[in-house]
Design a protein around this motif. Sequence first.
Motif, mmCIF file in Angstrom:
data_model
loop_
_atom_site.group_PDB
_atom_site.id
_atom_site.type_symbol
_atom_site.label_atom_id
_atom_site.label_comp_id
_atom_site.label_asym_id
_atom_site.label_seq_id
_atom_site.Cartn_x
_atom_site.Cartn_y
_atom_site.Cartn_z
ATOM 1 N N ILE A 82 95.427 -32.988 -95.398
ATOM 2 C CA ILE A 82 94.267 -33.349 -94.603
ATOM 3 C C ILE A 82 94.471 -32.899 -93.157
ATOM 4 O O ILE A 82 95.595 -32.606 -92.735
ATOM 5 C CB ILE A 82 94.003 -34.877 -94.619
ATOM 6 N N THR A 83 93.361 -32.852 -92.443
ATOM 7 C CA THR A 83 93.397 -32.621 -90.998
ATOM 8 C C THR A 83 92.805 -33.837 -90.309
ATOM 9 O O THR A 83 91.695 -34.273 -90.636
ATOM 10 C CB THR A 83 92.588 -31.372 -90.613
ATOM 11 N N ARG A 132 91.275 -36.056 -87.098
ATOM 12 C CA ARG A 132 90.416 -35.781 -85.956
ATOM 13 C C ARG A 132 91.217 -35.770 -84.665
ATOM 14 O O ARG A 132 90.870 -35.067 -83.697
ATOM 15 C CB ARG A 132 89.296 -36.823 -85.880
ATOM 16 N N ALA A 133 92.285 -36.534 -84.636
ATOM 17 C CA ALA A 133 93.128 -36.570 -83.444
ATOM 18 C C ALA A 133 94.029 -35.348 -83.342
ATOM 19 O O ALA A 133 94.704 -35.144 -82.327
ATOM 20 C CB ALA A 133 93.980 -37.843 -83.448
ATOM 21 N N GLY A 134 94.002 -34.529 -84.397
ATOM 22 C CA GLY A 134 94.821 -33.328 -84.414
ATOM 23 C C GLY A 134 96.008 -33.459 -85.337
ATOM 24 O O GLY A 134 96.552 -34.545 -85.532
ATOM 25 N N GLY A 135 96.410 -32.338 -85.904
ATOM 26 C CA GLY A 135 97.563 -32.320 -86.774
ATOM 27 C C GLY A 135 97.210 -32.365 -88.247
ATOM 28 O O GLY A 135 96.187 -32.946 -88.628
ATOM 29 N N THR A 194 89.041 -33.243 -92.318
ATOM 30 C CA THR A 194 88.850 -32.384 -93.489
ATOM 31 C C THR A 194 89.908 -32.698 -94.529
ATOM 32 O O THR A 194 90.984 -33.219 -94.228
ATOM 33 C CB THR A 194 88.952 -30.886 -93.125
ATOM 34 N N VAL A 195 89.577 -32.359 -95.764
ATOM 35 C CA VAL A 195 90.525 -32.367 -96.880
ATOM 36 C C VAL A 195 90.438 -30.999 -97.528
ATOM 37 O O VAL A 195 89.344 -30.528 -97.852
ATOM 38 C CB VAL A 195 90.190 -33.459 -97.915
ATOM 39 N N ALA A 196 91.588 -30.339 -97.700
ATOM 40 C CA ALA A 196 91.585 -28.992 -98.289
ATOM 41 C C ALA A 196 92.843 -28.808 -99.109
ATOM 42 O O ALA A 196 93.824 -28.224 -98.639
ATOM 43 C CB ALA A 196 91.487 -27.921 -97.203
ATOM 44 N N PRO A 197 92.881 -29.331 -100.338
ATOM 45 C CA PRO A 197 94.076 -29.183 -101.186
ATOM 46 C C PRO A 197 94.387 -27.717 -101.466
ATOM 47 O O PRO A 197 93.583 -27.012 -102.062
ATOM 48 C CB PRO A 197 93.691 -29.923 -102.474
ATOM 49 N N LYS A 198 95.544 -27.262 -101.053
ATOM 50 C CA LYS A 198 95.911 -25.855 -101.228
ATOM 51 C C LYS A 198 96.144 -25.527 -102.694
ATOM 52 O O LYS A 198 95.838 -24.434 -103.152
ATOM 53 C CB LYS A 198 97.155 -25.542 -100.410
#
Length: 370
Positions: A77-78, A80-83, A122-126
Amino acid sequence: MRNGFGVFGLGVVVGVGALWPSAVLADTVFLKDGSQINGSIVSMSDADLRIKTGFAGELTVPRDQLAGVSSDEALPITLRAGGERQARFAYSEDDGTQSVIVDGVPRDETSGADDALAEVATVAPKVVAAQQESDDTYELPQSDTLPPEDADYWSGHVEVALNGNSGNTDSSSLLTEVAALRDTGDSRLSFSASVDREEEDNEQTAEEYLGEARYEQDVTRRFFWFGQQELEKDEFEDIDLRSRTLFGPGYYLARRDRLTFKVRSGVGYQYEAYTDNDSSSEMIFSSGWDYAQLVGEWLKLTHEFTIYPEITNSPSENFVLESSLGVEVPIADSQVWRVRGALDHEYNNNPEPGVEDLDTSYKVGLIRDF
């Protein structure tokens, strides 16, 4: 007869057991209207969440319609605060509680998905994304209800195979088959014809001609109906002509990019003319399945099975079983050349006098797609 059928029946059971799919849908999306969707999360953004299902492909859900999200494993995940972090989601339907476990550390449980998921941008499972690329590259035919984008509906192949037989004939021969398919997404029209004929020392040892045409029309993504016509001539089974005409419904148990498994049944009419000038005609019933699966990036498994009992003539004593188990692999990195191995069985529990009840053939062939 019993021993032959036992071996054949065991082969069918083992083959189907080896091919039976085992899929686990790990993620669940809960909607505010009380429904839920099982599948694999593809991504989530500020606008929506995308989930890949086994029953309807990929679905898009507006994010403001989410009640909660659960995942079996941690997903990239990403914040909102970054990272970038790894987070697992858990949702309780009983009290509407959503929790997010980030890097193995549980965050405060919050009532309502909006609050709990707010810090997740965001959620973006690789892993899921990589699997999608593989599915798109190695796609089975008959896996999508939409027509091809370029309107190229037709496909087909030519196969030349070394064919061996045991049963009514003990010989090897060269078999030639031509097949074509017109697939518009919601309908399929297929044709196939094959010739298996051999002479040794001026003596004919094998002669079989087969032809089949089938039309399928989808009613829903799962249900379809079909019409089918089969023609067969086999001198060594004393069949001058066997004609079967069938109509009936079918159902997709699985319909995905890398796996199709459909069952079908129908009723129809069978006419047989024998080499001794005798003939018979009966109403028949058919039931069976068609299975195809891609394993990894190169191995394709197929299995077709059909039983034909005679409705009006003691069906338990007059039936034919047909089974074809196949394995295909591409040649090097070719997209059009394949090698196929197959094991075929035809069992007739009431053959003509002097004809064996079980006919087994095995072949290794070279296939050219077009």
